[in-house]
Write an enzyme that holds these catalytic residues in place. Structure first.
Site, PDB file in Angstrom:
ATOM      1  N   THR B 165       0.847  -1.187   0.050  1.00  0.00           N
ATOM      2  CA  THR B 165       0.101   0.127  -0.075  1.00  0.00           C
ATOM      3  C   THR B 165       1.064   1.260  -0.013  1.00  0.00           C
ATOM      4  O   THR B 165       1.291   1.447  -1.145  1.00  0.00           O
ATOM      5  CB  THR B 165      -0.854  -0.048   1.198  1.00  0.00           C
ATOM      6  N   LYS B 191       3.749  -7.508   3.116  1.00  0.00           N
ATOM      7  CA  LYS B 191       3.628  -6.155   3.227  1.00  0.00           C
ATOM      8  C   LYS B 191       3.254  -5.592   4.553  1.00  0.00           C
ATOM      9  O   LYS B 191       2.638  -6.177   5.406  1.00  0.00           O
ATOM     10  CB  LYS B 191       2.471  -5.721   2.379  1.00  0.00           C
ATOM     11  N   THR B 202      -2.796  -3.243   7.478  1.00  0.00           N
ATOM     12  CA  THR B 202      -2.787  -4.378   7.172  1.00  0.00           C
ATOM     13  C   THR B 202      -1.357  -5.070   7.241  1.00  0.00           C
ATOM     14  O   THR B 202      -0.658  -4.304   6.344  1.00  0.00           O
ATOM     15  CB  THR B 202      -3.529  -4.912   6.127  1.00  0.00           C
ATOM     16  N   GLU B 289       5.972   3.254  10.098  1.00  0.00           N
ATOM     17  CA  GLU B 289       5.631   4.449   9.972  1.00  0.00           C
ATOM     18  C   GLU B 289       6.689   5.340  10.477  1.00  0.00           C
ATOM     19  O   GLU B 289       6.587   5.718  11.779  1.00  0.00           O
ATOM     20  CB  GLU B 289       4.153   4.899  10.139  1.00  0.00           C
ATOM     21  N   ASN B 412       0.105  10.010   9.763  1.00  0.00           N
ATOM     22  CA  ASN B 412      -1.387   9.676  10.113  1.00  0.00           C
ATOM     23  C   ASN B 412      -2.238  10.610  10.208  1.00  0.00           C
ATOM     24  O   ASN B 412      -3.524  10.565  10.366  1.00  0.00           O
ATOM     25  CB  ASN B 412      -1.210   8.887  11.389  1.00  0.00           C
ATOM     26  N   SER B 417      -6.802  14.180   4.365  1.00  0.00           N
ATOM     27  CA  SER B 417      -7.238  15.568   4.415  1.00  0.00           C
ATOM     28  C   SER B 417      -6.469  16.242   3.194  1.00  0.00           C
ATOM     29  O   SER B 417      -6.134  15.660   2.369  1.00  0.00           O
ATOM     30  CB  SER B 417      -6.842  16.096   5.854  1.00  0.00           C
TER      31      SER B 417
END
Lengths: 417, 417
Positions: B165, B191, B202, B289, B412, B417
Site C-alpha cells: 500500500t 507487506k 494491514t 511508519e 497519520n 485531508s
C-alpha cells in the site's frame, strides 16, 4: 510551571476556581530547590485531629517508595484522633531508588511528624519528577519548620501550584452538598499530564472535605467513584510509577456524620465527590501533553461494564485514532479497528459509530446518507464526542482523552537532551 | 509504492532478496485500478494440486470479510489434490462493509476458481486499504483471466510489489533446508507498516515451500512459530482488521514428506521457517511508519513466557519509550515505568535494565558507575537493543519495534485531508 516554550493548554479552564476553605485542613507551599529553581516545589497539608483518610494508588509493579509507604500506612489504619499530614515534592519522583528511596521517605515524613506532633504513621508523602535519581530529602526536611509556620486554611491554591511539574495550569475543583444537619464542602487539587519532562508522568490528586466520614466509608466512596473518573482518562497509555489520590475528611462541618454510603446523605455526598473527581480528571486530560482536542469517548451496549471500559480505552489509547483527531480527519474506520482489537465482545454487524450527534455507521456498515463534509466539519471543533454502541447489552462507560500531536513528540523526544 | 514525499525507510535492506523458485507455485501481478492508478494492485498465486495450506489471521472482532472467508475455508479443510489459489488486492480493505463485503469476496474468489479450475473453497483472498468503503470487486474479477495467462514461477517479486500500500519497500525472505532425501526451499513475501494511509494498517504475509507437509503439520509449524515472530512485532499497537499469513506447501521438492513436526526433518524445517518468518516480521518493523530506529527488546528472567511477552510488548508499545528513542535520549526510567504498567509479575528490587551491552540499572537501582555519556552515545545508533531481566524465572521473549517520530504524526494526521 509553564515555560516560555510551554504555553498554557488551549483546553485550559478560564481560571483557577475559588475553592472553599475546608475547616481542619491547612496548607503551605515552599521552595526546597529539589530540582527547579525560583519556584515552590513542596506542599504541606496539615489535617486536624479526627480527620479520616482514604487513598487510591498506581498499580504499577515498579511503584515509587512513597507510594508503597502510603499504602502501608493506610492499610495499617492508625489513630484518626491524632491528626494527619501530607507532604509532596515536585522535581524528583523518588522511584526506582531502592533503599535510598525508602530512607528518603522516612526522613521527609519523619520531619513532618516531628514538626507537627503527629504520628509518623499518619504522614503520607508523594514525589513527582525524574525516575531513578536519589531524592535530596534533606532539602525538603530543612524547610519543613518554615512550612509549618506558614500553614493556612486559604493556602490551597499555592499548594496546587507547588505540585506542578510541567503542567501548564494548576487544577482545582470544589462542591458543596446539603446533608442532614447542615452543608459540607469538598475541595480538591490535582497535577498531571502537562509534562515537558514526561518522566514526571505522575498524576497526583488531593481532595479534602469537612464532612464527617469514618475511614471505611470514605474509602468505599473513593473506590466506588475511581473507575468512572480517574481510571477513565488517558493521555498516552503510559501508567506512572507514582499516581496517587488521597482523600481526607476533617469532620469539622456542622452536619451529621455520614456513616453509610448507601444512605441519602451518603449518596448525595458520593455524587458530589464523583463530580469533583470527574472535573479534576478532565482537567488532567485538558493539560495532556501537546493536546489540542478534548475527546469524550462514550461506549454503550457492551456485554458488561468491563467490556465497555476496555473498548473505550482501546479507542482512547489508539495512536491512529488520536492522530486522525489531531489531523481533523473523520476517520471512523480507525474507531472500528480499535473496537476490534480491544478484546471485548463485539459483533461487527451490530456496531454503530457516531461523531457528536451524527451516526456514521450502523449495523456494521456506513450509513446510506453518510456525509463526509459534515463529519469533517465536526472534527474541526476543539471538543469532540465519539460514540460507539456495541448493540449487545447494557454495559456503558465514558472516558476522556486528547489528540496525539507533533507537540507530544517534541515534549517527549527532547527531554533530557 | 513510495511517493515522492515518502522516501524509502532508512532501515530498509539494501535490496530485495533473490527468492528461489518454488516448484508448484506461480505468480502474476496486474493493475485493476481498485484505488491506485498506474501500478499493479492485484496479485494472483496459483498452487499446484497436492498443495497443503495453513493460515494465521487477525484476532480482531471487526475483521474483514476476506479474513472470515479464509478462516472458514481453512477450517473446512478441502481437497489438497485439487490445487489452490490466493488472490490479493491493495487499495481497499473490504472491512466493515457488511453483506456487500461478503458478496465481493464471493465474486473475486469465484472468478479465480473458475479461471483456474480449482474449487472455490480452495481460493483464499485478502484485501488491504481503506476500511468502510465497498470493494469494486468487478474491477478485480475482470482482470483475472489476464492474470491467469501471465502466471509464472518467477513472478514473486512483482507480486510482492503489487500488495504494497504505502510500504516504502517490498519485503521478501527465503531459506533452503536439507531434509531426508533432498533439499526443500521456502520463499515468503510480506507487506505492512509503511503506511502513508494507515487505514491500510494491514500486514499480509505469504510463504511458499516445495516441501511435502500434511496440512495439520504445516499448521502446527506455523502456530509454533507465530508468537516469536509476527506476534512479536509492533509499530504502534494498533491491530488491524485484516492481518493475514498464509503458508502453502506444494510438495514438489525431491525430498521425503515431513509428517512429524517433532522429527529431525520437522525440526530442521521448522527452524528454517521460523527464520523466514522472523526476517519478514523484522522487515515490517523496518518499514514502520516514520521509523528511524530499529529496536530489539529482550526480556529475560520472567515468571513465564507469557509474562515475558507482556513486559516486552509493554515496552515496545510505550509512547514514552518510543519518543525517547526518537530523541536519542537514554531515558531508562521510562523502561522501568513500562515494566511496571505491564501487569506481569515484577519485583522492583530484582530488575536489571541494559542498553546494548551496558547494564544501566541492577537490583532496582541505577548502577554505581552509571555513565550517562556512554548511554547517550549508544542511543545515536540506528539499531538498538534494550534488555530487561526480571530476575524471577526462566520466561524470555524478544520483540521488535521502532521509534515514534514526527513523521508518524505527519503520515497519520494528514491522511484523507
Amino acid at each position: 510551571m509553564a515555560k516560555a516554550d510551554n504555553p498554557v493548554s488551549p483546553l485550559a479552564p478560564a481560571r483557577f476556581p475559588d475553592l472553599p476553605v475546608i475547616d481542619g485542613a491547612a496548607f503551605a507551599a515552599g521552595a526546597a530547590g529539589v530540582k527547579y529553581k525560583g519556584r515552590a516545589d513542596v506542599m504541606l497539608v496539615s489535617l486536624a485531629p479526627g480527620t479520616t483518610l482514604a487513598g487510591a494508588f498506581t498499580r504499577s509493579s515498579t511503584r515509587a517508595a512513597c507510594i508503597l509507604d502510603a499504602q502501608a500506612k493506610l492499610a495499617a489504619g492508625g489513630d484518626d484522633a491524632a491528626g494527619a499530614a501530607i507532604v509532596v515534592n515536585s522535581g524528583n519522583a523518588n522511584a526506582f531508588t531502592g533503599r535510598l528511596g525508602e530512607s528518603a521517605v522516612a526522613e521527609v515524613t519523619g520531619a513532618v511528624a516531628a514538626a507537627l506532633g503527629v504520628p509518623g504513621g499518619r504522614v503520607l508523602s508523594s514525589s513527582t519528577g525524574v525516575i531513578g535519581e536519589p531524592l535530596p530529602a534533606d532539602r525538603i526536611s530543612e524547610i519543613v519548620p518554615a512550612l509549618v509556620s506558614e500553614l493556612s486554611p486559604g493556602g490551597i491554591a499555592a499548594a496546587a501550584r507547588a505540585i506542578m511539574t510541567t503542567d501548564t495550569f494548576p487544577k482545582g475543583a470544589a462542591a458543596e452538598v446539603a446533608v442532614t444537619g447542615g452543608r459540607v464542602r469538598i475541595a480538591g487539587i490535582a497535577k498531571g499530564s502537562g509534562m515537558i519532562a514526561p518522566d514526571m508522568a505522575t498524576m497526583l490528586v488531593y481532595i479534602f472535605t469537612d464532612a464527617t466520614l469514618p475511614a471505611p466509608v470514605l474509602q468505599q466512596m473513593l473506590s466506588d467513584n475511581i473507575d468512572a473518573t480517574f481510571n477513565a482518562i488517558t493521555v498516552d497509555s503510559d501508567t506512572s510509577t507514582s499516581d496517587a489520590l488521597v482523600l481526607a475528611a476533617t469532620g469539622r462541618a456542622k452536619a451529621a456524620a455520614i456513616t453509610d454510603a448507601g444512605s441519602a446523605d451518603g449518596q448525595a455526598f458520593s455524587t458530589a465527590l464523583a463530580g469533583v473527581m470527574r472535573d479534576l480528571a478532565q482537567q488532567v486530560v485538558r493539560d495532556g501533553e501537546g493536546a489540542t482536542k478534548f475527546v469524550e469517548v462514550r461506549v454503550t451496549g457492551a456485554a458488561d461494564v468491563a467490556d465497555a471500559h476496555r473498548v473505550a480505552m482501546s479507542i482512547a489509547n489508539s495512536p491512529l485514532v488520536k492522530t486522525a483527531i489531531a489531523g481533523e480527519d473523520a476517520n471512523w474506520g480507525r474507531v472500528v479497528a480499535a473496537v476490534g482489537k480491544s478484546g471485548a465482545k463485539a459483533d461487527r454487524d451490530r456496531l454503530a459509530i457516531g461523531f457528536g450527534d451524527m451516526i456514521l455507521a450502523r449495523d456494521g456498515f456506513r450509513v446510506p446518507d453518510y456525509d463526509e463534509a459534515a463529519a469533517s466539519a465536526y472534527m474541526r471543533q476543539p471538543e469532540l464526542v465519539l460514540t460507539v454502541d456495541l448493540g449487545l447489552g447494557d454495559g456503558a462507560r465514558t472516558v476522556w482523552t486528547c489528540d496525539l500531536t507533533h507537540r507530544y513528540i517534541d515534549i517527549n523526544a527532547d527531554y533530557r537532551s
